[in-house]
Design a protein around this motif. Sequence first.
Motif, PDB file in Angstrom:
ATOM      1  N   PRO A  68       0.828  -1.677  -0.090  1.00 49.96           N
ATOM      2  CA  PRO A  68       0.293   0.255   0.147  1.00 49.96           C
ATOM      3  C   PRO A  68       0.877   1.367   0.304  1.00 49.96           C
ATOM      4  CG  PRO A  68       0.199  -0.799   1.779  1.00 49.96           C
ATOM      5  CD  PRO A  68       0.889  -2.472   1.478  1.00 49.96           C
ATOM      6  N   GLY A  69      -0.034   2.021  -0.185  1.00 48.56           N
ATOM      7  CA  GLY A  69       0.351   3.690  -0.557  1.00 48.56           C
ATOM      8  C   GLY A  69       1.552   4.234  -1.724  1.00 48.56           C
ATOM      9  N   VAL A  70       0.806   5.067  -2.072  1.00 45.28           N
ATOM     10  CA  VAL A  70       1.601   6.247  -2.913  1.00 45.28           C
ATOM     11  C   VAL A  70       2.821   6.824  -3.329  1.00 45.28           C
ATOM     12  CG1 VAL A  70       1.566   6.637  -5.934  1.00 45.28           C
ATOM     13  CG2 VAL A  70      -0.298   4.670  -4.650  1.00 45.28           C
ATOM     14  N   PRO A  71       3.790   7.046  -3.356  1.00 49.04           N
ATOM     15  CA  PRO A  71       4.432   7.565  -3.405  1.00 49.04           C
ATOM     16  C   PRO A  71       4.237   9.185  -4.102  1.00 49.04           C
ATOM     17  CG  PRO A  71       6.029   6.649  -4.060  1.00 49.04           C
ATOM     18  CD  PRO A  71       4.240   5.794  -3.950  1.00 49.04           C
ATOM     19  N   GLY A  72       4.001  10.138  -3.162  1.00 48.91           N
ATOM     20  CA  GLY A  72       3.590  11.568  -3.655  1.00 48.91           C
ATOM     21  C   GLY A  72       3.917  12.863  -3.027  1.00 48.91           C
ATOM     22  N   GLU A  73       3.155  14.425  -2.989  1.00 44.81           N
ATOM     23  CA  GLU A  73       3.758  15.615  -2.448  1.00 44.81           C
ATOM     24  C   GLU A  73       2.708  15.440  -0.794  1.00 44.81           C
ATOM     25  OE1 GLU A  73       2.935  19.792  -2.432  1.00 44.81           O
ATOM     26  OE2 GLU A  73       2.106  18.315  -4.261  1.00 44.81           O
ATOM     27  N   GLU A  74       1.808  14.264  -0.869  1.00 44.51           N
ATOM     28  CA  GLU A  74       1.116  14.424   0.794  1.00 44.51           C
ATOM     29  C   GLU A  74       2.383  13.705   1.591  1.00 44.51           C
ATOM     30  OE1 GLU A  74       0.525  12.068  -1.868  1.00 44.51           O
ATOM     31  OE2 GLU A  74      -1.074  14.254  -2.478  1.00 44.51           O
ATOM     32  N   ASN A  75       3.081  12.789   1.238  1.00 44.14           N
ATOM     33  CA  ASN A  75       4.347  12.018   1.916  1.00 44.14           C
ATOM     34  C   ASN A  75       5.559  11.875   1.888  1.00 44.14           C
ATOM     35  OD1 ASN A  75       4.547  10.663  -0.536  1.00 44.14           O
ATOM     36  ND2 ASN A  75       3.724   8.280   0.938  1.00 44.14           N
ATOM     37  N   ASN A  76       5.953  13.285   0.696  1.00 46.40           N
ATOM     38  CA  ASN A  76       7.401  13.947   1.103  1.00 46.40           C
ATOM     39  C   ASN A  76       8.117  12.865  -0.159  1.00 46.40           C
ATOM     40  OD1 ASN A  76       7.409  15.886   1.847  1.00 46.40           O
ATOM     41  ND2 ASN A  76       8.003  15.127   3.944  1.00 46.40           N
ATOM     42  N   PHE A  77       7.015  11.888  -0.563  1.00 43.70           N
ATOM     43  CA  PHE A  77       7.740  11.077  -1.960  1.00 43.70           C
ATOM     44  C   PHE A  77       8.486  10.155  -1.046  1.00 43.70           C
ATOM     45  CE2 PHE A  77       6.680  15.034  -3.767  1.00 43.70           C
ATOM     46  CZ  PHE A  77       6.159  14.504  -5.188  1.00 43.70           C
ATOM     47  N   ALA A  78       8.013   9.818  -0.404  1.00 46.54           N
ATOM     48  CA  ALA A  78       8.996   8.561   0.815  1.00 46.54           C
ATOM     49  C   ALA A  78       7.964   7.584   0.020  1.00 46.54           C
ATOM     50  CB  ALA A  78       8.078   8.137   1.885  1.00 46.54           C
ATOM     51  N   GLU A  79       9.072   6.106  -0.068  1.00 45.06           N
ATOM     52  CA  GLU A  79       9.445   5.123  -0.086  1.00 45.06           C
ATOM     53  C   GLU A  79       7.915   4.066   0.452  1.00 45.06           C
ATOM     54  OE1 GLU A  79       9.386   3.539  -4.109  1.00 45.06           O
ATOM     55  OE2 GLU A  79      11.317   4.217  -3.389  1.00 45.06           O
ATOM     56  N   ASN A  80       6.809   3.134  -0.141  1.00 44.00           N
ATOM     57  CA  ASN A  80       6.332   2.681   0.710  1.00 44.00           C
ATOM     58  C   ASN A  80       7.294   1.922   1.176  1.00 44.00           C
ATOM     59  OD1 ASN A  80       6.735   0.908  -1.823  1.00 44.00           O
ATOM     60  ND2 ASN A  80       4.868   0.062  -1.641  1.00 44.00           N
ATOM     61  N   PRO A  81       7.118   1.096   2.991  1.00 46.81           N
ATOM     62  CA  PRO A  81       7.548   0.133   3.415  1.00 46.81           C
ATOM     63  C   PRO A  81       7.317  -1.185   2.297  1.00 46.81           C
ATOM     64  CG  PRO A  81       5.680   0.497   4.286  1.00 46.81           C
ATOM     65  CD  PRO A  81       5.584   1.550   3.390  1.00 46.81           C
ATOM     66  N   PRO A 112      15.194   3.895   2.355  1.00 48.97           N
ATOM     67  CA  PRO A 112      15.550   4.138   3.015  1.00 48.97           C
ATOM     68  C   PRO A 112      16.165   3.990   4.484  1.00 48.97           C
ATOM     69  CG  PRO A 112      13.713   5.016   3.031  1.00 48.97           C
ATOM     70  CD  PRO A 112      13.628   3.469   2.285  1.00 48.97           C
ATOM     71  N   TYR A 113      16.549   4.368   5.374  1.00 47.51           N
ATOM     72  CA  TYR A 113      17.656   3.369   6.954  1.00 47.51           C
ATOM     73  C   TYR A 113      17.784   2.519   6.671  1.00 47.51           C
ATOM     74  CZ  TYR A 113      12.725   6.516   7.193  1.00 47.51           C
ATOM     75  OH  TYR A 113      12.154   7.549   7.251  1.00 47.51           O
ATOM     76  N   GLY A 114      18.483   2.441   5.256  1.00 45.25           N
ATOM     77  CA  GLY A 114      19.097   0.924   4.963  1.00 45.25           C
ATOM     78  C   GLY A 114      17.562   0.114   5.094  1.00 45.25           C
ATOM     79  N   ALA A 115      17.077   0.057   5.020  1.00 44.91           N
ATOM     80  CA  ALA A 115      15.832  -0.236   4.444  1.00 44.91           C
ATOM     81  C   ALA A 115      15.583  -1.201   3.774  1.00 44.91           C
ATOM     82  CB  ALA A 115      14.824   0.017   5.551  1.00 44.91           C
ATOM     83  N   VAL A 118      11.480  -5.698  -0.429  1.00 46.22           N
ATOM     84  CA  VAL A 118      10.542  -6.525  -1.043  1.00 46.22           C
ATOM     85  C   VAL A 118       9.817  -5.372  -1.081  1.00 46.22           C
ATOM     86  CG1 VAL A 118       9.083  -8.229  -2.850  1.00 46.22           C
ATOM     87  CG2 VAL A 118      11.866  -8.813  -1.457  1.00 46.22           C
ATOM     88  N   ARG A 119       9.303  -4.890  -2.454  1.00 45.17           N
ATOM     89  CA  ARG A 119       7.907  -4.056  -2.809  1.00 45.17           C
ATOM     90  C   ARG A 119       7.302  -4.572  -3.848  1.00 45.17           C
ATOM     91  NH1 ARG A 119      12.180  -0.779  -0.440  1.00 45.17           N
ATOM     92  NH2 ARG A 119      11.784   0.765   0.857  1.00 45.17           N
ATOM     93  N   VAL A 120       8.275  -5.379  -4.131  1.00 40.66           N
ATOM     94  CA  VAL A 120       6.718  -5.156  -5.652  1.00 40.66           C
ATOM     95  C   VAL A 120       7.461  -6.676  -6.151  1.00 40.66           C
ATOM     96  CG1 VAL A 120       6.568  -4.723  -8.083  1.00 40.66           C
ATOM     97  CG2 VAL A 120       6.947  -2.044  -6.435  1.00 40.66           C
ATOM     98  N   ILE A 121       6.185  -7.506  -6.827  1.00 41.94           N
ATOM     99  CA  ILE A 121       6.304  -8.436  -6.582  1.00 41.94           C
ATOM    100  C   ILE A 121       6.220  -8.995  -8.457  1.00 41.94           C
ATOM    101  CG2 ILE A 121       5.680 -10.870  -5.890  1.00 41.94           C
ATOM    102  CD1 ILE A 121       5.214 -10.365  -3.592  1.00 41.94           C
ATOM    103  N   GLY A 122       7.036  -9.003  -9.263  1.00 41.20           N
ATOM    104  CA  GLY A 122       5.743  -9.361 -10.416  1.00 41.20           C
ATOM    105  C   GLY A 122       5.307 -10.805 -10.594  1.00 41.20           C
ATOM    106  N   LEU A 123       4.562 -11.077 -11.428  1.00 41.38           N
ATOM    107  CA  LEU A 123       3.880 -12.261 -11.911  1.00 41.38           C
ATOM    108  C   LEU A 123       3.796 -12.805 -13.729  1.00 41.38           C
ATOM    109  CD1 LEU A 123       0.504 -11.608  -9.639  1.00 41.38           C
ATOM    110  CD2 LEU A 123       3.246 -12.909  -9.380  1.00 41.38           C
ATOM    111  N   ARG A 124       4.648 -13.568 -13.908  1.00 40.69           N
ATOM    112  CA  ARG A 124       4.708 -13.428 -15.405  1.00 40.69           C
ATOM    113  C   ARG A 124       3.966 -14.750 -15.804  1.00 40.69           C
ATOM    114  NH1 ARG A 124      10.003 -11.435 -16.953  1.00 40.69           N
ATOM    115  NH2 ARG A 124      11.063 -12.256 -14.967  1.00 40.69           N
ATOM    116  N   THR A 125       2.922 -14.753 -16.533  1.00 42.36           N
ATOM    117  CA  THR A 125       2.079 -15.637 -16.557  1.00 42.36           C
ATOM    118  C   THR A 125       2.190 -17.072 -17.856  1.00 42.36           C
ATOM    119  OG1 THR A 125       0.659 -14.027 -18.158  1.00 42.36           O
ATOM    120  CG2 THR A 125       0.071 -13.870 -16.117  1.00 42.36           C
TER     121      THR A 125
END
Lengths: 453, 252
Positions: A68-81, A112-115, A118-125
């Motif tokens: 969840p979460g889209v980086p944008g102006e609202e969250n200072n372009f933070a990458e989702n956890p 960030p924070y050295g964290a 995996v934020r994205v999982i791709g599915l090949r079909t």
Amino acid sequence: MLSRPLNRPLNRPLSLALLRGRWTGLAGTFAALCLGAAILTASALLLTSAGPRVPARYAAVPLLVRGPGVPGEENNFAENPPWSPGTTEALVRALASVPGVAAVVPYRTPGPYGADGVRVIGLRTEPGADLSAIRAAAGRAVRDAGAGAARVLAGEDRAEAEPAADARTRWIGMQVLTAMALLGGFVSVFVVASTFAFRVVQRRREFGLLRVAGATPRQVRLIVYGEALAVGVVAAVAGALLGAAVAPAVGGVLVTAGFEPASFDVRITPLPLAGAVAAGIAAGLLGAWSASGRAARVRPLEALRDHAAGGTPMTRLRWITGVASVAGGLALAVASASAREDLRLSGATRRQVIAATAAEAVLVTGIGTTLGFAVAVPALLGMRAGLSQKAGAAVPLVIPWPAVAVVVTACLVLAAGAATLFTYGAISPRRPPFPRPGKAARGVGKGTAKHRP
Amino acid sequence: MRRTGTTQTTGQAVLLDSVRMVHGTGPGAVTALDGVSLGFAQGTFTAVMGPSGSGKSTLLHCAAGLDRPTDGTVLIGGVDLGPLGEKALTLLRRERVGFVFQEHNLVDALTAEENVALPLRLAGRRPGRDEVRAALAEVGLDRRAGHRPAELSGGERQRVAIARTLITRPAVLFADEPTGALDRAASRVVMELLRALVDAHGQTVVMVTHDPAAAAYGDRVVLLADGRLAGELDRSSATEIAARVALLEETC
């Protein structure tokens, strides 16, 4: 020679008939509108091309699962956890069992924070599989794995998985482009206004003649508007073509300057072009507005004015002053940009840099206004003395304060706009990475909030 | 209401009643016209003369509705100009008044033909080429229709200006030194043309001039001095007129 063949229709629009042989007088207006429309077109094309893109690394993957979460102006372009290693493992297992999925690819991205994580999982079909059925099944599998807030993205929606840094870069680019479009519009309206004001002064005798021949004030006004429309249409179309031609190159510059992500490319679409043409024409009419009012107030007896009245418009002194001012302005713009960079390097906060910029804009406009009055008032007083002597009565000196106020405000806006453009280069990070922990991150937050429109 | 103004039957094409014109205010004010009452009957040709500064041009501007008098009444074709707004005044001028200045009467960018068609174009009419050619033929210039003012001689330009006033068939034609910038020969052509318009069409003409030879074409000469009427002459020879003007200038 005696009876020349008539190839011109007698009833073509009066505005055009009056322009015959005098198109050169409109060169300044044409140049201003053409450049303005080019800037507007380029900005509009770049703005409409600046939407999020499906990142190249996901191009071959038809489905993406993203937290969840889209980086944008609202969250200072933070990458989702990122997901925890346990959740990642559960997700991969659950998704692998979805029918039609050929392979599950967890994408490890730095954070960030050295964290790292995996934020994205791709599915090949599998070839020929029903994508929407797989998408629905994958959604159920995600919920079963206890990551309910994650979303399954397909097609163009995969653009949501763009890196936060790209989203941030695009946002900065949006501000720069908007400022560029506004500046282009402003400048063309003001240049058109001054060229038309000058034209009306030059043509008072002609307008007087038209009034004697039976033109109402409104008709004189419409003649000026007709001229603005004629130039506006030609200039705006030429400007739109010019803008479309240079837009890809400008896009390249924006990418190099860090105002657009590397994935950015310019798409030429008809709507921004049409919009820029319309705006260019509107700018021409807007610029002619005050001059048309002045033309409409020309009295019939001004047809008797001396041809030579008014003198030469561009004296040598004016040429020298004008060229020197332009050169000085450019030098100062460059100098102030680097000065701001120095300020920033020497530890000034964004707030301080912005305050310095604003102060500069006010100062420059104030000096300009004072100088303007210093130049204009003695000349006006001289004219007044001459007129009073001629008329045998004291002629009052009338300063049009509303007009002065409008011009000063406009200059202030222009100065602030131009300063902001250069300041951006100085205060935005060269390579916008991810928000850093601690003081710097909060600093970025404040700076960003300051610029929010 | 403002548009039509008050209409009175006067039998005069133009009537001025106690017209005063003061330029400027305060101690430096200049009185150009000081209570002039004067009528111009339909179908007559009047020359207005007087020393320079006598107010003759101001009189013409006020009578033509190009300028508004400080005081007094001006009627054109029985319509009081006083209460008319700028637009109504323009429309009245367009329909009933023709005006020819000393020079620079034509719009440089337009051809002779387009200049002549101008009043009709401004009235929202699409003039036919024949109509415009007929007006130019009346001043003997139908073969110069496509020429621009710069390609015409001074006399030809004045004749085009007259053709332009004729196309609306005005109630009165005002001319301010129409021959002032012309040589003898060209002056004579223009004056004969004006005279012919009066004789053939019953055109009312009011002309300001300082040239006794031009004034001799008029049915009467009105003399002006210091913004007041200073006498009148019936149709007279140039010599008689010159003598009278010289006398007037001496007494001033």
